[in-house]
Design a protein around this motif. Structure first.
Motif, PDB file in Angstrom:
ATOM      1  N   PRO A  75       0.806  -1.231   0.000  1.00  0.00           N
ATOM      2  CA  PRO A  75       0.000   0.000   0.000  1.00  0.00           C
ATOM      3  C   PRO A  75       0.840   1.282   0.000  1.00  0.00           C
ATOM      4  CG  PRO A  75      -0.906  -1.579   1.540  1.00  0.00           C
ATOM      5  CD  PRO A  75       0.429  -2.122   1.108  1.00  0.00           C
ATOM      6  N   ILE A  76       1.988   1.271   0.665  1.00  0.00           N
ATOM      7  CA  ILE A  76       2.835   2.466   0.705  1.00  0.00           C
ATOM      8  C   ILE A  76       3.552   2.661  -0.627  1.00  0.00           C
ATOM      9  CG2 ILE A  76       4.799   3.567   1.850  1.00  0.00           C
ATOM     10  CD1 ILE A  76       2.064   3.470   3.441  1.00  0.00           C
ATOM     11  N   VAL A  77       4.031   1.578  -1.222  1.00  0.00           N
ATOM     12  CA  VAL A  77       4.674   1.683  -2.535  1.00  0.00           C
ATOM     13  C   VAL A  77       3.657   2.158  -3.569  1.00  0.00           C
ATOM     14  CG1 VAL A  77       5.909   0.416  -4.343  1.00  0.00           C
ATOM     15  CG2 VAL A  77       6.435  -0.026  -1.933  1.00  0.00           C
ATOM     16  N   THR A 137      -6.436  -1.551   4.600  1.00  0.00           N
ATOM     17  CA  THR A 137      -5.763  -0.257   4.645  1.00  0.00           C
ATOM     18  C   THR A 137      -6.777   0.867   4.692  1.00  0.00           C
ATOM     19  OG1 THR A 137      -4.026  -1.210   3.248  1.00  0.00           O
ATOM     20  CG2 THR A 137      -4.078   1.187   3.413  1.00  0.00           C
ATOM     21  N   ASP A 138      -6.583   1.807   5.608  1.00  0.00           N
ATOM     22  CA  ASP A 138      -7.386   3.027   5.621  1.00  0.00           C
ATOM     23  C   ASP A 138      -6.764   3.998   4.630  1.00  0.00           C
ATOM     24  OD1 ASP A 138      -9.083   2.102   7.694  1.00  0.00           O
ATOM     25  OD2 ASP A 138      -7.630   2.742   9.199  1.00  0.00           O
ATOM     26  N   TRP A 139      -7.592   4.679   3.832  1.00  0.00           N
ATOM     27  CA  TRP A 139      -7.069   5.589   2.823  1.00  0.00           C
ATOM     28  C   TRP A 139      -7.843   6.894   2.787  1.00  0.00           C
ATOM     29  CZ3 TRP A 139     -10.530   7.102  -0.895  1.00  0.00           C
ATOM     30  CH2 TRP A 139     -11.638   6.274  -1.101  1.00  0.00           C
ATOM     31  N   THR A 140      -7.141   7.926   2.343  1.00  0.00           N
ATOM     32  CA  THR A 140      -7.727   9.234   2.049  1.00  0.00           C
ATOM     33  C   THR A 140      -7.174   9.654   0.696  1.00  0.00           C
ATOM     34  OG1 THR A 140      -7.771   9.814   4.388  1.00  0.00           O
ATOM     35  CG2 THR A 140      -7.951  11.636   2.810  1.00  0.00           C
ATOM     36  N   MET A 141      -8.040  10.142  -0.166  1.00  0.00           N
ATOM     37  CA  MET A 141      -7.614  10.576  -1.497  1.00  0.00           C
ATOM     38  C   MET A 141      -8.084  12.005  -1.720  1.00  0.00           C
ATOM     39  SD  MET A 141      -6.348   9.913  -4.615  1.00  0.00           S
ATOM     40  CE  MET A 141      -6.384   8.171  -4.979  1.00  0.00           C
ATOM     41  N   GLU A 142      -7.146  12.903  -1.929  1.00  0.00           N
ATOM     42  CA  GLU A 142      -7.493  14.249  -2.393  1.00  0.00           C
ATOM     43  C   GLU A 142      -7.467  14.189  -3.911  1.00  0.00           C
ATOM     44  OE1 GLU A 142      -5.437  17.647  -0.787  1.00  0.00           O
ATOM     45  OE2 GLU A 142      -4.811  16.430   0.909  1.00  0.00           O
ATOM     46  N   GLY A 173      -4.761  13.146  -8.224  1.00  0.00           N
ATOM     47  CA  GLY A 173      -4.994  12.359  -7.026  1.00  0.00           C
ATOM     48  C   GLY A 173      -3.788  12.363  -6.102  1.00  0.00           C
ATOM     49  N   ARG A 174      -4.045  12.535  -4.828  1.00  0.00           N
ATOM     50  CA  ARG A 174      -3.000  12.503  -3.796  1.00  0.00           C
ATOM     51  C   ARG A 174      -3.486  11.563  -2.702  1.00  0.00           C
ATOM     52  NH1 ARG A 174       2.124  13.305  -3.238  1.00  0.00           N
ATOM     53  NH2 ARG A 174       2.718  13.849  -1.159  1.00  0.00           N
ATOM     54  N   LEU A 175      -2.856  10.382  -2.621  1.00  0.00           N
ATOM     55  CA  LEU A 175      -3.304   9.295  -1.759  1.00  0.00           C
ATOM     56  C   LEU A 175      -2.486   9.225  -0.474  1.00  0.00           C
ATOM     57  CD1 LEU A 175      -5.016   6.659  -1.460  1.00  0.00           C
ATOM     58  CD2 LEU A 175      -3.161   5.491  -2.675  1.00  0.00           C
ATOM     59  N   THR A 176      -3.188   8.971   0.630  1.00  0.00           N
ATOM     60  CA  THR A 176      -2.528   8.656   1.901  1.00  0.00           C
ATOM     61  C   THR A 176      -3.078   7.312   2.366  1.00  0.00           C
ATOM     62  OG1 THR A 176      -2.360  10.998   2.483  1.00  0.00           O
ATOM     63  CG2 THR A 176      -2.109   9.397   4.273  1.00  0.00           C
ATOM     64  N   ASN A 177      -2.195   6.328   2.526  1.00  0.00           N
ATOM     65  CA  ASN A 177      -2.578   5.001   3.007  1.00  0.00           C
ATOM     66  C   ASN A 177      -2.028   4.788   4.408  1.00  0.00           C
ATOM     67  OD1 ASN A 177      -4.013   3.894   0.847  1.00  0.00           O
ATOM     68  ND2 ASN A 177      -2.169   3.237  -0.202  1.00  0.00           N
ATOM     69  N   VAL A 178      -2.844   4.195   5.271  1.00  0.00           N
ATOM     70  CA  VAL A 178      -2.412   3.794   6.609  1.00  0.00           C
ATOM     71  C   VAL A 178      -2.784   2.329   6.764  1.00  0.00           C
ATOM     72  CG1 VAL A 178      -2.663   4.155   9.089  1.00  0.00           C
ATOM     73  CG2 VAL A 178      -2.746   6.126   7.523  1.00  0.00           C
ATOM     74  N   GLY A 191     -14.366  20.052 -11.069  1.00  0.00           N
ATOM     75  CA  GLY A 191     -13.099  20.736 -10.848  1.00  0.00           C
ATOM     76  C   GLY A 191     -12.827  21.064  -9.390  1.00  0.00           C
ATOM     77  N   GLU A 192     -13.821  20.876  -8.518  1.00  0.00           N
ATOM     78  CA  GLU A 192     -13.620  21.124  -7.097  1.00  0.00           C
ATOM     79  C   GLU A 192     -12.739  20.021  -6.495  1.00  0.00           C
ATOM     80  OE1 GLU A 192     -16.938  18.158  -7.266  1.00  0.00           O
ATOM     81  OE2 GLU A 192     -16.279  19.821  -8.515  1.00  0.00           O
ATOM     82  N   ARG A 193     -12.014  20.353  -5.456  1.00  0.00           N
ATOM     83  CA  ARG A 193     -11.151  19.374  -4.789  1.00  0.00           C
ATOM     84  C   ARG A 193     -12.002  18.625  -3.774  1.00  0.00           C
ATOM     85  NH1 ARG A 193      -6.600  17.147  -6.584  1.00  0.00           N
ATOM     86  NH2 ARG A 193      -5.106  16.764  -4.945  1.00  0.00           N
ATOM     87  N   ILE A 194     -12.042  17.300  -3.858  1.00  0.00           N
ATOM     88  CA  ILE A 194     -12.817  16.478  -2.920  1.00  0.00           C
ATOM     89  C   ILE A 194     -11.857  15.542  -2.197  1.00  0.00           C
ATOM     90  CG2 ILE A 194     -14.967  16.660  -4.220  1.00  0.00           C
ATOM     91  CD1 ILE A 194     -14.402  13.848  -5.340  1.00  0.00           C
ATOM     92  N   THR A 195     -12.306  15.010  -1.047  1.00  0.00           N
ATOM     93  CA  THR A 195     -11.444  14.151  -0.240  1.00  0.00           C
ATOM     94  C   THR A 195     -12.213  12.926   0.248  1.00  0.00           C
ATOM     95  OG1 THR A 195     -10.333  16.171   0.494  1.00  0.00           O
ATOM     96  CG2 THR A 195      -9.795  14.165   1.686  1.00  0.00           C
ATOM     97  N   PRO A 196     -12.446  11.945  -0.637  1.00  0.00           N
ATOM     98  CA  PRO A 196     -13.088  10.713  -0.180  1.00  0.00           C
ATOM     99  C   PRO A 196     -12.137   9.904   0.707  1.00  0.00           C
ATOM    100  CG  PRO A 196     -12.458  10.522  -2.486  1.00  0.00           C
ATOM    101  CD  PRO A 196     -12.140  11.922  -2.064  1.00  0.00           C
ATOM    102  N   THR A 197     -12.716   9.081   1.568  1.00  0.00           N
ATOM    103  CA  THR A 197     -11.952   8.199   2.441  1.00  0.00           C
ATOM    104  C   THR A 197     -12.589   6.818   2.429  1.00  0.00           C
ATOM    105  OG1 THR A 197     -13.271   8.731   4.397  1.00  0.00           O
ATOM    106  CG2 THR A 197     -11.335  10.109   3.987  1.00  0.00           C
ATOM    107  N   GLY A 198     -11.857   5.835   2.888  1.00  0.00           N
ATOM    108  CA  GLY A 198     -12.408   4.491   2.981  1.00  0.00           C
ATOM    109  C   GLY A 198     -11.416   3.530   3.589  1.00  0.00           C
TER     110      GLY A 198
END
Length: 128
Positions: free
Chosen positions: A12-14, A83-88, A63-68, A94-101
């Motif tokens: 997930p980090i790679v 893995t918990d994730w957040t994606m900007e 897309g800018r992903l953060t995985n934990v 065109g608006e910036r959204i931040t889904p998580t899952g």
């Protein structure tokens, strides 16, 4: 050729680092040849062309992903990665959204000892 990932918990980090760098080929190198993916929209994808289109679209939308990593369970040459994730990401307007899952991904160990994703499910156990 991409580096061999010998610890499935690193996948997930790679993945995150390659995606955030805009490295579509680097992300795709983490997939087994016959891998499949369920998108956040619930669509089922299989095959290299469909996966490339999905990852390329995420990169194009900045897309800018953060995985934990939450859990890695390994048995019989297979790993379940939760893995918990957040994606900007840029939304459709065109608006910036931040889904998580929370994912429920599956990886397998190849003959070279490396691990690759076989199934990506960013929706985890969600029915939607």
């Amino acid at each position: 050729m991409s580096p061999v990932i010998t610890d499935p918990a690193r996948l997930p980090i790679v993945f995150q680092d390659a995606l955030n760098a805009g490295d579509v080929d680097g992300v795709l190198a983490l997939f087994a040849p016959d891998a499949g993916m369920r998108t956040v929209a619930g669509e089922q994808l299989t095959g290299a062309a469909a996966l490339r289109a999905e990852i390329s679209g995420t990169v194009a939308a900045r897309g800018r992903l953060t995985n934990v990593q939450r859990h890695t369970l390994v048995g019989a040459g297979t790993a379940l990665l939760v893995t918990d994730w957040t994606m900007e990401i840029d939304g459709p307007g065109g608006e910036r959204i931040t889904p998580t899952g929370t994912t429920a991904n599956v990886a397998r160990r190849d003959a070279d000892g490396g691990w690759r994703f076989t199934v990506l499910n960013p929706l985890g156990t969600s029915g939607s």
